[in-house]
Every structure is written in C-alpha cells, then in structure tokens.
Design an enzyme around this catalytic site. Structure first.
Site, mmCIF file in Angstrom:
data_model
loop_
_atom_site.group_PDB
_atom_site.id
_atom_site.type_symbol
_atom_site.label_atom_id
_atom_site.label_comp_id
_atom_site.label_asym_id
_atom_site.label_seq_id
_atom_site.Cartn_x
_atom_site.Cartn_y
_atom_site.Cartn_z
ATOM 1 N N PHE A 103 0.864 -1.174 0.000
ATOM 2 C CA PHE A 103 0.000 0.000 0.000
ATOM 3 C C PHE A 103 0.902 1.225 0.000
ATOM 4 O O PHE A 103 1.716 1.408 0.906
ATOM 5 C CB PHE A 103 -0.909 0.037 1.225
ATOM 6 C CG PHE A 103 -1.834 1.231 1.222
ATOM 7 C CD1 PHE A 103 -3.041 1.187 0.543
ATOM 8 C CD2 PHE A 103 -1.492 2.401 1.875
ATOM 9 C CE1 PHE A 103 -3.895 2.284 0.515
ATOM 10 C CE2 PHE A 103 -2.334 3.509 1.849
ATOM 11 C CZ PHE A 103 -3.537 3.446 1.173
ATOM 12 N N ASP A 121 9.366 2.907 1.336
ATOM 13 C CA ASP A 121 8.142 3.554 1.810
ATOM 14 C C ASP A 121 8.051 3.293 3.306
ATOM 15 O O ASP A 121 7.647 2.217 3.740
ATOM 16 C CB ASP A 121 6.936 2.972 1.071
ATOM 17 C CG ASP A 121 5.604 3.567 1.545
ATOM 18 O OD1 ASP A 121 5.589 4.191 2.618
ATOM 19 O OD2 ASP A 121 4.596 3.364 0.850
ATOM 20 N N LYS A 169 2.797 10.260 8.057
ATOM 21 C CA LYS A 169 2.034 9.830 9.224
ATOM 22 C C LYS A 169 2.585 10.434 10.516
ATOM 23 O O LYS A 169 2.345 11.583 10.816
ATOM 24 C CB LYS A 169 1.948 8.302 9.284
ATOM 25 C CG LYS A 169 0.989 7.718 8.233
ATOM 26 C CD LYS A 169 0.697 6.266 8.480
ATOM 27 C CE LYS A 169 -0.264 5.687 7.449
ATOM 28 N NZ LYS A 169 -1.651 6.133 7.642
#
Length: 396
Positions: free
Chosen positions: A130, A215, A244
């Site tokens: 993702f 990532d 995040k």
C-alpha cells in the site's frame, strides 16, 4: 438529493470523536475509547501532547503559510535535522504520505533521466503493498480493490511477491529503475521483511545501478523502535518516503534522498503549494524534539516488547480466535483465524477499544508511542473481554 455532504468513500462507523486526551478519544456522546489505532499510526504522541500543541499554537500565531517562492528558515531547519539524523542529504516536504511516495517515484525516474537513461523508468514493487491513493501510488500496487474503476493506470511498475528475493531479481531488465518497498507492510498485514530480503535488494541495486526506494510512511518516525525501520536491517536506502507520525497529527510528509539519488531534482521538476509551510515545520520539529530525546527510542523498544509479550500470552487463552503476533516496536499485528474487520468493529462497539484491520486477517495494534504500563494493562483487559465475547460469523 441522496448523496451525503461528505463524499461517501469511507464506510464510517458510529464513533464520532470530538476530543482527545492522551491515549483516549472521546466521542460527541461522551463515550471514552482507548485509542490503540492512533489515526492509523499518525498520532505518535497521542492527543494533546503539550510539546506538539504548544509548538503549533505559537507558530499559528506567528506565521502559518508563505509561498515556496520565498526562503524558508523553518523548512531549512527541519530538513537539516532530518539530514543530521538519517541517511539523507536532502529533503522535499509534502502534505501526505501519498505525495511523499509520488515524489520518491519521480526522484527515482529523474535520476536515470539525468544519467542519460530515460528508458530506466520501471520500479519493481511488491504484492499486497500500500503506497497511497493517487493514480501514481495505486499504479504501484497490484491490489484490485484499490485499482478497480481507475484504469488506465500509469505504466512503469512491475510486481513481485513480498519477501521473495529471487522473484524480484528475475524482474530486473533494461528498463528497471529500482525497487519500491515497505520494510514493514502495514495495510498488507503488518509483515516485516526479512533481513535477507532487504539486504538482498540493496545488493541488487548496487550490482545493477538501481535505486532502493523505501516507503516508511507507516513504519517510520520511531514507530518500529528506531527512528526509521531500515536501521534495523543494516541497510541504507537511496530514497525514502515518510509521513504519518512525522507531524504527530498535523498533515505532512517528506521525501528524503541522497545527493546522488536526487541529482535530477533541479529547479522546476517538482513543487507543492502547501508543502513545507511554517505550521507543518513547527509540528515536525516538535515531534523530533520528543522522539530524539535520549532514551525515547529505547523506551519504544521496551514498551513494544512488553506489549508483544502481553499479546503472545493472550493467544493460548483465545486460540480459537488468535493465531500469532507479528511486527516491530509499537507497530504490531495480531493474525486472526476469522475476519479481522468484524473483530475490530466488535472491540470498538462493545469494548471501547480502537484498533485497525489489515490484510491477511490481521488486526493492527498501533498505540501512541507514549503509552505506559497502565495503558497496556487496560488494553489487555479490553482485548481479552472482546475475544471472550466475540462470535465469529458462520462463514469465517
């Protein structure tokens, strides 16, 4: 008119938070929830942390936004701190994780363009990854649930099974630019890569002139127990996306790169209206103030070990439901023997415990990094109660 004012792309549950206090969320009805979801690994310091809120308040009263046409003392200062504490030589600030990954993809492609090899534009990615919800980032995953209805997608991506080094190597060709990989797959089921896999990708990059793009949007910024998860694998990436937790709840992200990898990112090749605004930089600086304090990362590691041990001790008591525990630091997952999404809803609605579902029937356990033993004890009680009262569906 039947459509809702908020575009109905989320199946929103009945929890409607209006206030946060430390590791708790409080709904508009006054219900109090133990938040072991942290906004999907975003609220790194919990809710209302004094260092973060003070920094945002003071900066908001001073200067919130200016154009990137002007100099950025705030951005320069935070970029320097990231450079000083990571592998990177340069940083581009974004507003989200998807934007950070987009910048990473562009940086990798532009590197080979600058080297006179524009045909080397394909990144090898991995199944169940993702990377975000933009057209570029959904093109970098082969999950149909994110791609369905958005074709044609962008070319320039190939896919291999996660943690399968031989399969990744077999995809290398004349058009390969590098690898794009999460050290710990989050949405894919809290799956940490093996050390052999990530070290093998690094060696393949070095042997073939490719770039290793990580990532770390979910697993980065102390979540794994080190500032970035790749440090535990004894590798150095060329490019990395982070977001995040980096803003502690304020929307921001960043693309980090070595000087060599960023050689193609010159004037006019990339930009962002809001990226690197002073308010975001104040939030990011405050988060670093906390996580870089002596002993903080060690505390995350120790707390993670205690929480993991707590979860592992639950398994024999609920072996009809729980299978195993996986993850790093305070990015943990519990693999279930039935539907993880139904269990997450059950724990939320009946026991006021907030968790996050993931692929492979995994429940993500993502508490704020500031939890204490009392919070672990409360979590254990609520998780056990939820397991005892949960009735799997007949088709689970």
């Amino acid at each position: 008119m039947t459509i809702t004012p908020l575009m109905p792309v989320y199946p929103r549950c009945g929890v409607r938070p209006v206030r946060g206090e430390g590791v708790y969320l409080i709904g508009e009805d006054g219900q109090r929830y133990l938040d072991f979801a942290s906004g999907i690994a975003v609220n790194l310091l919990g809710h209302g942390h004094p260092v973060l809120t003070r920094a945002i308040q003071e900066q908001a009263a001073t200067l919130m936004h200016v154009s990137n046409l002007y100099g950025s003392p705030q951005g320069e200062a935070l970029a320097q701190r990231l450079v000083d504490n990571t592998f990177a030589d340069t940083v581009f600030f974004t507003n989200s994780g998807a934007e950070a990954v987009e910048c990473a993809i562009k940086t990798a492609r532009r590197y080979h363009f600058a080297n006179g090899n524009p045909q080397r534009n394909t990144l090898i990615c991995f199944n169940n990854a993702f990377h975000g919800r933009t057209l570029g980032t959904i093109s970098a995953t082969n999950q149909e649930k994110m791609r369905d209805g958005f074709e044609p997608l962008l070319p320039g991506f190939a896919y291999a099974p996660f943690d399968d080094l031989a399969a990744a190597e077999a995809l290398i060709g004349d058009n390969t630019a590098g690898f794009l990989v999460e050290p710990v797959q989050g949405e894919g089921g809290v799956r940490p890569a093996s050390k052999e896999f990530l070290q093998g990708l690094r060696k393949l990059c070095d042997a073939h002139g490719l770039l290793l793009v990580l990532d770390e949007v979910q697993c980065g910024v102390a979540r794994s127990g080190t500032l970035y998860a790749h440090e535990q694998y004894d590798i150095v990436p060329d490019i990395m996306a982070t977001a995040k937790g980096i803003g502690g709840g304020f929307p921001m992200g960043a693309c980090l790169a070595t000087e060599n990898a960023a050689k193609g990112m010159v004037f006019g090749t990339h930009g962002s209206t809001y990226g690197g605004n002073p308010l975001a930089m104040a939030a990011g600086g405050a988060v670093l103030d906390v996580v870089l304090e002596p002993g903080f990362l060690e505390g995350v590691q120790q707390t993670g070990e205690r929480l993991r041990a707590t979860l592992e001790q639950m398994i024999p008591n609920h072996d009809h439901l729980f299978d195993s525990v996986r993850g790093l630091g305070l990015m943990l997952g519990v693999k279930l023997k039935s539907d993880s999404r139904r269990f997450v809803a059950h724990a939320r609605d009946n026991h006021q415990l907030l968790l996050v579902a993931a692929g492979d029937n995994v429940v993500r356990v993502l508490p704020p990094l500031v939890i204490e033993q009392a919070h672990i004890d409360e979590f254990a009680a609520k998780m056990s109660e939820a397991a005892r009262s949960y009735v799997p569906a007949s088709d689970d």
